[in-house]
Scaffold this active site. Structure first.
Site, PDB file in Angstrom:
ATOM      1  N   SER A  68     -31.534  26.768 -24.999  1.00 20.55           N
ATOM      2  CA  SER A  68     -32.389  26.327 -23.884  1.00 20.55           C
ATOM      3  C   SER A  68     -32.501  27.488 -22.909  1.00 20.55           C
ATOM      4  CB  SER A  68     -31.746  25.147 -23.161  1.00 20.55           C
ATOM      5  OG  SER A  68     -30.684  25.588 -22.326  1.00 20.55           O
ATOM      6  N   ASP A  69     -33.545  27.482 -22.100  1.00 21.22           N
ATOM      7  CA  ASP A  69     -33.533  28.382 -20.948  1.00 21.22           C
ATOM      8  C   ASP A  69     -32.440  27.857 -20.006  1.00 21.22           C
ATOM      9  OD1 ASP A  69     -34.092  30.359 -19.096  1.00 21.22           O
ATOM     10  OD2 ASP A  69     -36.258  30.114 -19.262  1.00 21.22           O
TER      11      ASP A  69
END
Ligand SMILES: *[C@@H]1O[C@H](CO)[C@@H](O)[C@H](O)[C@H]1NC(C)=O
Ligand SMILES: *[C@@H]1O[C@H](CO)[C@@H](O)[C@H](O)[C@H]1NC(C)=O
Ligand SMILES: *[C@@H]1O[C@H](CO)[C@@H](O)[C@H](O)[C@H]1NC(C)=O
Length: 778
Positions: free
Chosen positions: A296-297
């Site tokens: 994920s960011d």
């Protein structure tokens, strides 16, 4: 006195050779399966077994708590199995950086080569150069690891989102606005960093370092008028997804064979990217055969519940991302909530195991479970490869090859090397490393400022012009004017810096900030000769007034040129390098800001006055075009051969559509057999002649457009870049350049349903001002 040239050479050699000295103690790099421990007896240490089996064995030995702890970027050690901690988050956008947590410059190695910010490197239109840079970054990264200064080898680059809107604060990180360019940049970057060959396909399972294609997908708005990327729901059409937003990612995965993907913060059509099964699993893993890990960011899981309200609880958000196919979170939401998600039966162990299988496979592919890394393929890369003469030479070349000459009235440039007096004026005239390196930078080996670069050629005086940097709310115009009056030549160094465009901050104004324009005008009026304006910025600025000001003789765009940008610019200004860079983005006029940044549509909508975006669709006025760039010489093109002037596609069924009462015949690319596409290859050979008296490196850009853009309301591009190559051409010489094109890929357009189609009709290949027709029947 004819000192400057040789003196400059000495200065430059000094900078290239003045490398840091390596001492300090060496630390042991973290690795598993040391022969001095028990671990060699575990199957996961057995290098003869397939990597899948090794990862399975490892995962099968973990307790639930150990498993859950591994699902975040800061993965702890598992001492009972001899497994060290691992940091998934490292950065290497344009050089090994300590912007993430995995790299430290606090040991033997104190710095790494800082190449130009990506947008400038892109302007060279030279994939081989891009590849050489990332290969160097990958080797320097390995050296840092081998020196015991890295706790991870997974780098979260390249950024291959198309630079859709000129205001985007992170557009500087990308290869510009064209999907093909971002695709080719991504492929070159991944192959270089991971240790594959330029052509690809040589990489077995072993990774020199791991690259990550980000941000998947349709992410190109950070913080605009109070709306941020965490809550933004990008409304994207199937047509725009098919031919703009997705192609760079498809290439990065299929051709680049990237080992990582990052899912973006934003939602696309209501669904958060990291919770999108269609995107992560169906598209990336199943359709494109992605076999790496998905991160994920940073913080992108928590927002699914807390900001987007897409998931009702924290546990639901975690269940959603694992079901979608995400493997590791940048953040600690999982640390806090995964266990309760398991107890609530929302997060199945099978999905945790799948994620761990992907994660440990990467660590094994990196060679971190093979015992002492000094014995491994990349284990012997030493600190002498960091900031080496070759690396720095490449950083210099990249800056030189990217710099774009936008204006050169009466050949004002290059300036004479006869020891003139020069004034360097402007808020970026003595720019520090913070300006030269853009964002996501590391510690440069030996940054050369513009002032230092110029001093190698000329007696140079400096005046900042503005008291507060590029913001330039406070200017010292009268003082600058006095400085300008006294010298032979004035070079104004203007533009932006990270205070104007950065992550979490998009621009709201497209002109030069504050009093910069006034400063240029006043100084230009006072100077003895027309002035040169140098622009340091990632995104484009509207410099119409300088473009049409007779007192401004030359304009250069230098992006954020990296640690040897000062040398590169001086070499261009004084003619030791013939500029050849071309703009990788359209430069829009100021009033483009009336278009909402949130409007993701690429295509123009004449009915509502929406002008569309990028050279492919934008119908409004431009300050400078995509692909624009002059040089100190002139190039001309001649068609040497075109394999077909007609092309008949007789396979698969022909479809019909009606547009403005005209019937258009077309084929669906998905219905054409792969071999049909392969047998219909078109080849074009061009002669490129350098008609000046300086050698140059010249990018040749090949576009295609439909002969009659009848379908424009329905969204066919005005024109489309289908190939590019950079060639070295000596003065007076002609060099042959060849392109191979596939109609399925290069003559197709996306229809409204998001399918690629080939329409019947005439097409034109465009190179410079030449056009070559081809007739397609289906
Ligand atoms: C470098 O920094 C890391 C992380 O802060 C630390 O663990 C390590 O001990 C430091 N190394 C040296 C040689 O100072
Ligand atoms: C230019 O910048 C450098 C580094 O930031 C600084 O040391 C130097 O004093 C500056 N030069 C002038 C003339 O202001
Ligand atoms: C289709 O075209 C190819 C080459 O253009 C030709 O060899 C083939 O016979 C054609 N097939 C049909 C069914 O017309």
């Amino acid at each position: 006195m004819a000192l400057p040239h040789s003196f400059a050479t000495i200065i430059i050699s000094f900078f290239l050779l003045n490398l840091h000295h390596h001492h300090a103690e060496s630390t042991r790099p973290p690795y598993s399966c040391d022969s001095s421990s028990n671990s060699p007896y575990y199957s996961f240490c057995n290098t003869k077994l397939p990597i899948t089996k090794r990862a399975q064995d490892l995962v099968s030995r973990l307790t639930l708590d150990e498993k859950l702890a591994q699902l975040v970027n800061t993965a702890p050690a598992i001492p009972r199995l001899g497994i060290p901690s691992y940091q998934w988050w490292s950065e290497a956008l344009h050089g090994v950086a300590d912007a993430g947590f995995g790299i430290r410059f606090n040991g033997t190695i104190k710095s790494a080569t800082s190449f130009p910010q990506v947008i400038l490197t892109a302007a060279s239109f030279d994939p081989n150069l891009w590849y050489q840079i990332s290969k160097t970054i990958g080797r320097e990264a390995r050296a840092v690891y081998n020196a015991g200064q890295a706790t991870g080898m997974t780098f979260w680059a390249p950024n291959i989102n198309v630079f859709r809107d000129p205001r985007w604060g992170r557009g500087q990180e990308t290869a510009g606005e064209d999907p093909l360019m971002n695709a080719k940049y991504g492929v070159a970057y991944v192959r270089g960093l991971q240790g594959d060959s330029f052509e690809g396909g040589k990489l077995a399972e072993r990774l020199q370092a791991s690259a990550c294609c980000k941000h998947f997908t349709a992410y190109d708005l950070d913080q605009w008028k109070g709306l941020d990327r965490f809550v933004f729901d990008a409304r994207v059409t199937s047509q725009d997804l098919a031919d703009t937003y997705q192609p760079p990612f498809q290439s990065c995965i299929e051709q680049g064979r990237a080992s990582g993907i990052m899912c973006a913060y934003n939602r696309v059509n209501g669904v958060p990217n990291c919770a999108d099964f269609n995107l992560l699993t169906k598209t990336a893993r199943q359709q494109w055969k992605f076999d790496g890990y998905i991160t994920s960011d940073c913080g992108a899981v928590s927002i699914i519940h807390e900001k987007q309200g897409y998931a009702k609880t924290a546990e639901d958000a975690i269940a959603d991302v694992f079901r979608a196919g995400m493997d590791v979170e940048c953040g600690d939401y999982i640390t806090k909530h995964a266990k309760s998600a398991v107890f609530q039966k929302k997060l199945p162990i099978s999905q945790i195991d799948r994620a761990l299988q992907n994660l440990f496979s990467i660590r094994i592919r990196l060679g971190l479970f093979d015992g002492n890394p000094t014995k491994l393929p990349f284990g012997t890369i030493g600190p002498n490869e960091v900031c080496s003469k070759q690396s720095l030479q490449l950083a210099l070349e990249a800056a030189r090859d990217g710099i774009v000459l936008l204006k050169n009235t009466n050949s004002l440039l290059p300036l004479p090397k006869t020891n003139p007096t020069i004034a360097l004026i402007g808020p970026n005239a003595n720019a520090s490393s913070k300006v030269f390196l853009g964002n996501y930078y590391g510690r440069p080996c030996n940054l050369v400022t513009l002032l230092q670069g110029f001093e190698g050629y000329a007696k140079t005086v400096y005046h900042p012009g503005c008291d507060d940097g590029p913001q330039c709310a406070y200017a010292q115009i009268e003082e600058a004017v006095e400085v300008a009056k006294k010298v032979d030549y004035v070079v104004l160094v203007m533009g932006l810096d990270q205070s104007q465009e950065r992550e979490s901050h998009d621009r709201e104004y497209l002109g030069l900030p504050g009093k910069q324009e006034e400063l240029i005008k006043s100084v230009a009026r006072a100077a003895k000769r027309p002035v040169v304006v140098v622009l340091l910025c990632g995104g484009p600025v509207d410099i119409t007034s300088a473009k049409f000001d007779d007192k401004v003789g030359g304009i250069l765009w230098a992006g954020y040129p990296g640690e040897l940008g000062g040398v590169a610019l001086a070499q261009v200004v004084f003619g030791d390098h013939n500029p050849g860079g071309k703009l990788p983005i359209t430069w829009y006029p100021k009033d483009f800001i009336k278009v909402p940044m949130t409007d993701m549509r690429m295509r123009a909508d004449p009915a509502s006055g929406y002008p569309g975006r990028t050279y492919r669709f934008y119908t409004g006025p431009k300050v400078y075009e995509f692909g624009y760039g002059l040089s100190y010489t002139k190039y001309s093109y001649k068609l040497l051969s075109l394999s077909h002037s007609t092309l008949h596609i007789n396979q698969s069924s022909t479809h019909l559509m009606t547009q403005n009462s005209e019937t258009i015949r077309y084929k669906l690319v998905s219905e054409l057999a792969e071999e049909t596409c392969q047998t219909m290859l078109l080849s074009i050979a061009l002669g490129v002649t350098n008609r000046g008296n300086l050698a140059g490196k010249h990018p040749v850009l090949l576009f295609v457009r439909q002969g009659k853009v009848r379908n424009i309301n329905n969204g066919n591009p005005v024109k489309q870049l289908v190939g590019f190559q950079s060639v070295k051409v000596n003065a007076g010489e002609t060099v042959q350049v060849g392109f191979e094109l596939s109609p399925c890929e290069h003559l197709s357009v996306a229809n409204e349903a998001g399918s690629m189609v080939i329409e019947e009709g005439s097409y034109l290949f465009i190179v410079g001002d030449q056009e070559y027709p081809i007739e397609v029947t289906v």
